[in-house]
Scaffold this active site. Structure first.
Site, PDB file in Angstrom:
ATOM      1  N   ARG A 290      37.600  30.843  43.002  1.00 38.40           N
ATOM      2  CA  ARG A 290      37.550  30.594  44.549  1.00 38.40           C
ATOM      3  C   ARG A 290      37.677  31.547  45.395  1.00 38.40           C
ATOM      4  NH1 ARG A 290      39.906  27.467  41.460  1.00 38.40           N
ATOM      5  NH2 ARG A 290      41.630  28.819  41.567  1.00 38.40           N
ATOM      6  N   THR A 291      38.522  32.555  45.331  1.00 36.34           N
ATOM      7  CA  THR A 291      38.972  33.544  46.430  1.00 36.34           C
ATOM      8  C   THR A 291      37.731  34.341  46.486  1.00 36.34           C
ATOM      9  OG1 THR A 291      41.342  33.165  45.827  1.00 36.34           O
ATOM     10  CG2 THR A 291      40.525  35.125  47.234  1.00 36.34           C
TER      11      THR A 291
ATOM     12  N   HIS B 259      49.477  35.866  49.296  1.00 34.43           N
ATOM     13  CA  HIS B 259      48.091  35.469  49.108  1.00 34.43           C
ATOM     14  C   HIS B 259      47.740  35.110  50.723  1.00 34.43           C
ATOM     15  CE1 HIS B 259      44.044  34.179  47.895  1.00 34.43           C
ATOM     16  NE2 HIS B 259      44.487  33.451  46.962  1.00 34.43           N
TER      17      HIS B 259
ATOM     18  N   ARG C 229      41.993  42.115  45.169  1.00 32.19           N
ATOM     19  CA  ARG C 229      43.011  41.549  44.512  1.00 32.19           C
ATOM     20  C   ARG C 229      43.421  42.488  43.389  1.00 32.19           C
ATOM     21  NH1 ARG C 229      42.952  35.381  42.380  1.00 32.19           N
ATOM     22  NH2 ARG C 229      43.684  35.007  44.464  1.00 32.19           N
TER      23      ARG C 229
ATOM     24  N   LYS D 205      39.206  53.950  33.305  1.00 33.81           N
ATOM     25  CA  LYS D 205      39.210  55.424  32.932  1.00 33.81           C
ATOM     26  C   LYS D 205      40.434  56.113  33.443  1.00 33.81           C
ATOM     27  CE  LYS D 205      34.162  55.596  33.752  1.00 33.81           C
ATOM     28  NZ  LYS D 205      33.210  55.915  34.639  1.00 33.81           N
TER      29      LYS D 205
END
Lengths: 307, 138
Positions: A51-52, A129, A101, A80
């Site tokens: 969703r986000t 959040h 995120r 890496k």
């Protein structure tokens, strides 16, 4: 405001400004279809999300802008061994704004310290959040017409649920809100929320263990998922999991204008039979998430342009 | 027991008894090439017993944030030509930078090398510092 890392970074005036802009966008969608033309949003998702990430991308597209980025750390240079700091510095060369995120708590804050472009925290581990919080606030404002003078019940996993902590902190600045915390004792809100938010600000709160005993008092119920992995023994989970299923029977005791919110994803804590009840706001809430992110992108890009 | 007075330097008085070695370590006084006297369990009318540190070095920049964090009751006296020319009272610092490390394994500081470890004072009464990144307390 240059970045959005924590919902408490925002003053009440800044929150109101973003929510008012979101409402204006909802009412005048066509006026905003090209405001980000030529701008690029980078979505750096070091951790998967549905969703986000999609709502950020949809938000930028509806503003006429473009989107680039990655949806898991596996498809970035993190594999890496590149540091978060270097990733942010490099992406800042390509994008005008970054939504990030990361599984590590505080990663977006560190990103903001080294970034040349605005950073939006799209979730950092179990910590913050803030765009979910803005989504919740917009939903409450649209459903109730106000952000003060109500009783809110927060139900389920109140210990590890980051959306709950952020929402409590954000709402603590508004007047005359009574909090009823509904959870098993194993999943009560952390002590610091009690001491540093409720007690410090003289806010009325109550901790209870069943929904039934408080349902008729609530103007809003904010449901969260009780997560099996949080329990030390299976028996406790089995005993408690069905306590927090909101269904038609429990809703019989509720107010006619109750607003049912859930940050989603839902598992079984709200019966699907509730979905058609006009009091169920959670899908409208998901849609609000896109509009509030549109408002936030516009605000941060405008602020960056002024510097 | 008598320790000679210093002519030019710093005296840290009213250190809580038993904390002098921590102050010595955290201020990195072992890196200095001057005389440093550590007095432990000195009789004190006010405190019962206390520790004292004497640093025989002129022009030494003391990290007052470190001191304030370890023991805000310490009195800092600056000595010039055998006279006390300045006394400083300490307070709990509002911010700690690279003095303590965050112990939360989920914090970004656990993996990012270049990141400064920063804590902010959130509850003065109970001396609670929280990591600015993850908000875990110390």
């Amino acid at each position: 405001m240059k970045h959005l890392i924590d919902s408490t970074d925002l003053s009440v005036e800044e929150i109101d400004s973003i929510l008012n802009l979101a409402q204006h966008i909802i009412d005048n969608k066509e006026d905003y279809s090209e405001v980000c033309k030529g701008k690029k949003l980078a979505t750096l998702f070091f951790e998967p999300s549905t969703r986000t990430r999609l709502s950020f991308e949809a938000a930028m597209m509806e503003l006429g802008g473009n989107v680039l980025g990655f949806s898991s750390a596996d498809s970035s240079s993190a594999t890496k061994g590149e540091s978060v700091g270097d990733t942010i510095r490099v992406v800042g060369c390509y994008a005008d704004i970054i939504a990030m995120r990361h599984p590590k708590e505080g990663a977006p804050m560190f990103g903001a310290m080294v970034s040349s472009v605005p950073i939006i925290n799209a979730g950092d581990g179990g910590h913050n959040h803030p765009t979910q919080t803005l989504t919740d606030l917009l939903t409450i404002k649209r459903e109730k017409g106000r952000l003060d003078n109500f009783t809110i019940g927060l139900c389920g996993d109140l210990k590890f649920g980051r959306t709950v902590h952020s929402l409590i902190k954000a709402l603590s600045r508004y007047k005359n809100i009574k909090y009823i915390l509904i959870s098993p004792k194993e999943l009560r809100v952390p002590d610091y929320i009690i001491t540093e938010v409720f007690e410090k600000n003289n806010i009325e709160y109550r901790e209870v263990s069943t929904m039934e005993e408080v349902m008729e008092e609530l103007d809003i119920i904010y449901m969260t998922r009780v997560q099996k992995e949080r329990f030390f023994n299976e028996a406790d989970y089995v005993r408690l999991k069905d306590t927090y299923i909101l269904d038609e029977t429990k809703l019989k005791y509720a107010k006619k204008d109750l607003s049912i919110l859930h940050p989603l994803p839902r598992v079984n804590e709200i019966s699907t039979k509730v979905d058609d009840d006009p009091r169920a706001c959670y899908f409208r809430q998901a849609l609000n998430g896109k509009y509030v992110r549109m408002a936030l992108i516009i605000t941060l890009l405008e602020n960056a342009g002024r510097e | 027991m008598k320790i000679d007075s210093i002519q030019n330097g710093i005296v840290l008085d009213h250190i809580t008894a038993g904390k002098a070695l921590q102050v010595y370590r955290d201020l990195k006084l072992d890196k200095l090439d001057c005389s440093v006297a550590i007095l432990q369990n000195v009789k004190s009318n006010k405190m019962g017993k206390k520790d004292i540190l004497k640093i025989d070095k002129d022009e030494y920049n003391l990290n007052l944030d470190v001191l304030g964090y370890i023991d805000p009751g310490i009195t800092v006296s600056i000595i010039k030509d055998g006279e006390t020319v300045e006394k400083k009272k300490l307070e709990l610092p509002e911010k700690l930078v690279n003095i303590k490390k965050c112990k939360n394994p989920r914090c970004i500081t656990s993996t990012e090398q270049e990141i400064p470890h920063i804590f902010k004072l959130t509850d003065k009464e109970n001396r609670v510092y929280r990591c600015v990144y993850c908000e875990a307390d110390k």
